[in-house]
Write a protein that holds these residues in place. Structure first.
Motif, mmCIF file in Angstrom:
data_model
loop_
_atom_site.group_PDB
_atom_site.id
_atom_site.type_symbol
_atom_site.label_atom_id
_atom_site.label_comp_id
_atom_site.label_asym_id
_atom_site.label_seq_id
_atom_site.Cartn_x
_atom_site.Cartn_y
_atom_site.Cartn_z
ATOM 1 N N ASP A 89 0.828 -1.208 0.000
ATOM 2 C CA ASP A 89 0.000 0.000 0.000
ATOM 3 C C ASP A 89 0.863 1.259 0.000
ATOM 4 N N SER A 90 1.965 1.225 0.751
ATOM 5 C CA SER A 90 2.849 2.398 0.784
ATOM 6 C C SER A 90 3.497 2.633 -0.576
ATOM 7 N N MET A 91 3.794 1.545 -1.288
ATOM 8 C CA MET A 91 4.375 1.675 -2.624
ATOM 9 C C MET A 91 3.372 2.260 -3.610
ATOM 10 N N SER A 92 2.096 2.016 -3.383
ATOM 11 C CA SER A 92 1.071 2.511 -4.306
ATOM 12 C C SER A 92 0.971 4.031 -4.274
ATOM 13 N N LEU A 93 1.512 4.654 -3.225
ATOM 14 C CA LEU A 93 1.455 6.110 -3.098
ATOM 15 C C LEU A 93 2.620 6.791 -3.794
ATOM 16 N N GLN A 94 3.591 5.998 -4.268
ATOM 17 C CA GLN A 94 4.773 6.567 -4.918
ATOM 18 C C GLN A 94 4.665 6.456 -6.437
ATOM 19 N N SER A 95 5.207 7.453 -7.112
ATOM 20 C CA SER A 95 5.256 7.416 -8.582
ATOM 21 C C SER A 95 6.405 8.298 -9.054
ATOM 22 N N SER A 96 7.603 7.872 -8.690
ATOM 23 C CA SER A 96 8.787 8.653 -9.023
ATOM 24 C C SER A 96 9.965 7.707 -9.189
ATOM 25 N N ALA A 97 11.143 8.298 -9.376
ATOM 26 C CA ALA A 97 12.351 7.475 -9.468
ATOM 27 C C ALA A 97 12.563 6.699 -8.181
ATOM 28 N N GLY A 98 12.071 7.245 -7.079
ATOM 29 C CA GLY A 98 12.159 6.550 -5.801
ATOM 30 C C GLY A 98 11.383 5.243 -5.820
ATOM 31 N N PHE A 99 10.244 5.230 -6.519
ATOM 32 C CA PHE A 99 9.464 3.994 -6.658
ATOM 33 C C PHE A 99 10.283 2.958 -7.405
ATOM 34 N N ASP A 100 10.902 3.356 -8.500
ATOM 35 C CA ASP A 100 11.674 2.423 -9.322
ATOM 36 C C ASP A 100 12.774 1.749 -8.501
ATOM 37 N N LEU A 101 13.511 2.567 -7.732
ATOM 38 C CA LEU A 101 14.604 2.033 -6.917
ATOM 39 C C LEU A 101 14.088 1.082 -5.846
ATOM 40 N N LYS A 102 13.030 1.481 -5.161
ATOM 41 C CA LYS A 102 12.493 0.640 -4.084
ATOM 42 C C LYS A 102 11.887 -0.638 -4.628
ATOM 43 N N TYR A 103 11.170 -0.540 -5.740
ATOM 44 C CA TYR A 103 10.548 -1.730 -6.335
ATOM 45 C C TYR A 103 11.605 -2.738 -6.739
#
Length: 204
Positions: free
Chosen positions: A122-136
């Motif tokens: 759910d916390s990942m669903s709130l991200q949509s940036s380069a930070g999401f790519d790295l964390k995913y």
């Protein structure tokens, strides 16, 4: 008198035939019952260790499918989007195969993610940036390292032949997923480090 004896002989013959038919039916019923018992026993022979492998594999696949669905929508990097699409396709196929296998053996699989795992998704669903790519990609590396370890162990420790075959069949796919995740994760981190260095230099 002869006629009377004839009737007695006929009655006795019919009784013997009737008993024979009854015994035959009983024997068939016993065979059917035994067959059902054997089938039930086969199902119950799936040990707790084997069942645990199936449960963990299903839970991991569910998490990876949900995260990868987010990657297809939220990732900025096209390679990350493509990786997410591959994950959804491959893990959906694997999950369906495992569900069918579990149903045939009366095994229980998770129907939802555990709360702490769902919270991370759910916390990942709130991200949509380069930070999401790295964390995913970091999560994909970690998840597939665990998957590969579990499936490698299953190829030697699982007793059920069908579950063992499932592990053997899907282990190379998981290794490929891990290899691709590690390469893409390294590439993203290298690019991120370069950007950070560039920004730091610009601020001096």
């Amino acid at each position: 008198m002869k006629k009377y004896n004839h009737y007695l002989l006929l009655a006795a013959s019919l009784f013997v035939i009737s008993c024979g038919q009854s015994d035959a039916k009983k024997e068939q019923a016993q065979k059917d019952a035994l067959g059902d018992t054997v089938k039930t026993t086969d199902v119950l022979q799936v040990g707790t260790g084997d069942a645990g492998f199936a449960y963990k594999a299903a839970a991991s696949g569910m998490m990876e499918i949900q995260l990868s669905g987010l990657a297809q929508r939220n990732a900025l990097n096209q390679q990350v989007k493509n990786y997410g699409a591959m994950m959804v396709k491959d893990h959906t196929k694997t999950s369906t195969e495992l569900k069918n296998l579990a149903n045939s053996k009366k095994l229980t699989l998770p129907v939802a993610l555990e709360k702490d795992v769902q919270d991370r998704v759910d916390s990942m669903s709130l991200q949509s940036s380069a930070g999401f790519d790295l964390k995913y990609m970091e999560m994909m590396v970690q998840a597939h390292k665990k998957d590969v370890a579990e499936f490698e162990k299953a190829t030697t420790t699982v007793k059920d032949p069908d579950l063992k075959a499932f592990a053997v069949k899907n282990l190379p796919i998981l290794k490929m997923h891990l290899n691709e995740a590690e390469k893409l994760n390294a590439s993203l981190n290298k690019k991120n480090d370069a950007n950070n260095a560039k920004n730091a230099g610009a601020q001096k």
